[in-house]
Design an enzyme around this catalytic site. Structure first.
Site, PDB file in Angstrom:
ATOM      1  NE  ARG A 175      -2.385  -1.656   3.112  1.00 30.35           N
ATOM      2  CZ  ARG A 175      -2.499  -2.846   3.739  1.00 30.35           C
ATOM      3  NH1 ARG A 175      -2.996  -3.753   2.889  1.00 30.35           N
ATOM      4  NH2 ARG A 175      -1.909  -3.391   4.766  1.00 30.35           N
TER       5      ARG A 175
ATOM      6  CD  GLU B  21       0.765 -11.876  17.290  1.00 27.44           C
ATOM      7  OE1 GLU B  21       0.301 -11.272  16.309  1.00 27.44           O
ATOM      8  OE2 GLU B  21      -0.043 -12.435  18.329  1.00 27.44           O
TER       9      GLU B  21
HETATM   10  P1  AMP Z   1       4.236  -3.427  11.357  1.00 31.67           P
HETATM   11  O1  AMP Z   1       5.403  -4.049  10.697  1.00 31.67           O
HETATM   12  O2  AMP Z   1       3.939  -4.220  12.706  1.00 31.67           O
HETATM   13  O3  AMP Z   1       4.410  -1.876  11.600  1.00 31.67           O
HETATM   14  O4  AMP Z   1       3.128  -3.550  10.522  1.00 31.67           O
HETATM   15  C1  AMP Z   1       3.076  -2.586   9.291  1.00 31.67           C
HETATM   16  C2  AMP Z   1       2.637  -3.373   8.022  1.00 31.67           C
HETATM   17  O5  AMP Z   1       1.665  -4.112   8.457  1.00 31.67           O
HETATM   18  C3  AMP Z   1       2.311  -2.258   7.005  1.00 31.67           C
HETATM   19  O6  AMP Z   1       2.559  -2.536   5.681  1.00 31.67           O
HETATM   20  C4  AMP Z   1       0.677  -2.306   7.165  1.00 31.67           C
HETATM   21  O7  AMP Z   1      -0.090  -2.005   6.025  1.00 31.67           O
HETATM   22  C5  AMP Z   1       0.332  -3.719   7.731  1.00 31.67           C
HETATM   23  N1  AMP Z   1      -0.676  -3.716   8.721  1.00 31.67           N
HETATM   24  C6  AMP Z   1      -0.294  -3.781  10.271  1.00 31.67           C
HETATM   25  N2  AMP Z   1      -1.347  -3.709  10.969  1.00 31.67           N
HETATM   26  C7  AMP Z   1      -2.408  -3.292  10.273  1.00 31.67           C
HETATM   27  C8  AMP Z   1      -3.920  -3.118  10.475  1.00 31.67           C
HETATM   28  N3  AMP Z   1      -4.351  -2.948  11.641  1.00 31.67           N
HETATM   29  N4  AMP Z   1      -4.503  -2.360   9.430  1.00 31.67           N
HETATM   30  C9  AMP Z   1      -3.921  -2.284   8.177  1.00 31.67           C
HETATM   31  N5  AMP Z   1      -2.633  -2.822   8.045  1.00 31.67           N
HETATM   32  C10 AMP Z   1      -1.892  -3.149   8.896  1.00 31.67           C
END
Ligand code: AMP
Length: 182
Positions: free
Chosen positions: A66, A103
């Site tokens: 995205r 996770e």
């Molecule tokens: P992180 O590495 O945990 O910061 O996760 C970020 C990535 O996961 C990004 O590319 C987001 O698009 C996706 N992502 C994680 N949690 C969500 C959520 N609650 N809603 C939409 N996209 C998420």
């Protein structure tokens, strides 16, 4: 330059919450409804353009997938190049890769080794739709540096502020998030 309250509301109202996707307990922030709404998408892109036009950027690096949508559109508005940071195995040329923890288990992102090679010490803005734990963005910022560029700022439409993703990333780069979700 930061977002006005009216602009923030327009963008916030265009993002849809999907409960229990992709698994129970997760509230997924669906930005397809933002893209579908020409006013909200316009307000967002205009704000990003107004903020970043003074940053003297050389490239925008967007995170799979995205981050490509907002990043590629913004790169064209700013007349700078766009670099995709992709999930493992998608980029065809020689890559640098970086693992990060999920996770359960690990994931990996990659960048083309020569992505920034036409400009020495290139000034790069990193962009994605959302920061949660910050694992993806941290790995992406590491890749920008390993590819020989500077990460000037990391920009997110949404930050999940009940997680410490932004805090973790701030040791590596400045961070700008438009909407914070508690
Ligand atoms: P992180 O590495 O945990 O910061 O996760 C970020 C990535 O996961 C990004 O590319 C987001 O698009 C996706 N992502 C994680 N949690 C969500 C959520 N609650 N809603 C939409 N996209 C998420």
């Amino acid at each position: 330059m930061t977002l006005s309250n009216i602009e923030r509301k327009i963008i916030e109202n265009s993002i849809r919450d999907i409960k229990d996707f992709p698994k129970p307990g997760i509230v997924f922030k669906d930005i397809t409804t933002l893209l579908n709404d020409k006013e909200a998408y316009g307000v967002l892109m205009n704000h990003l353009y107004q903020r970043y036009k003074e940053y003297n950027l050389d490239y925008i690096a967007g995170i799979d997938a995205r981050g490509f949508i907002f990043g590629a559109a913004l790169a064209q508005m700013l007349r700078v190049g766009f670099v995709p940071i992709r999930k493992k195995g998608k980029l065809p040329y020689t890559t640098i890769s970086e693992k990060y923890s999920l996770e359960y288990g690990v994931d990996e992102v990659e960048i083309h080794i020569d992505a920034f090679s036409s400009i020495e010490n290139a000034r790069v803005l990193l962009i994605d739709d959302l920061i949660a734990t910050g694992g993806t963005a941290n790995a992406a910022a590491t890749l920008v540096k390993q590819a020989g560029a500077q990460c000037i700022e990391a920009c997110f439409i949404i930050a999940l502020s009940f997680l410490d993703g932004v805090e973790n990333l701030e040791s590596k780069t400045d961070v700008y998030s438009l909407i914070e979700v508690n």
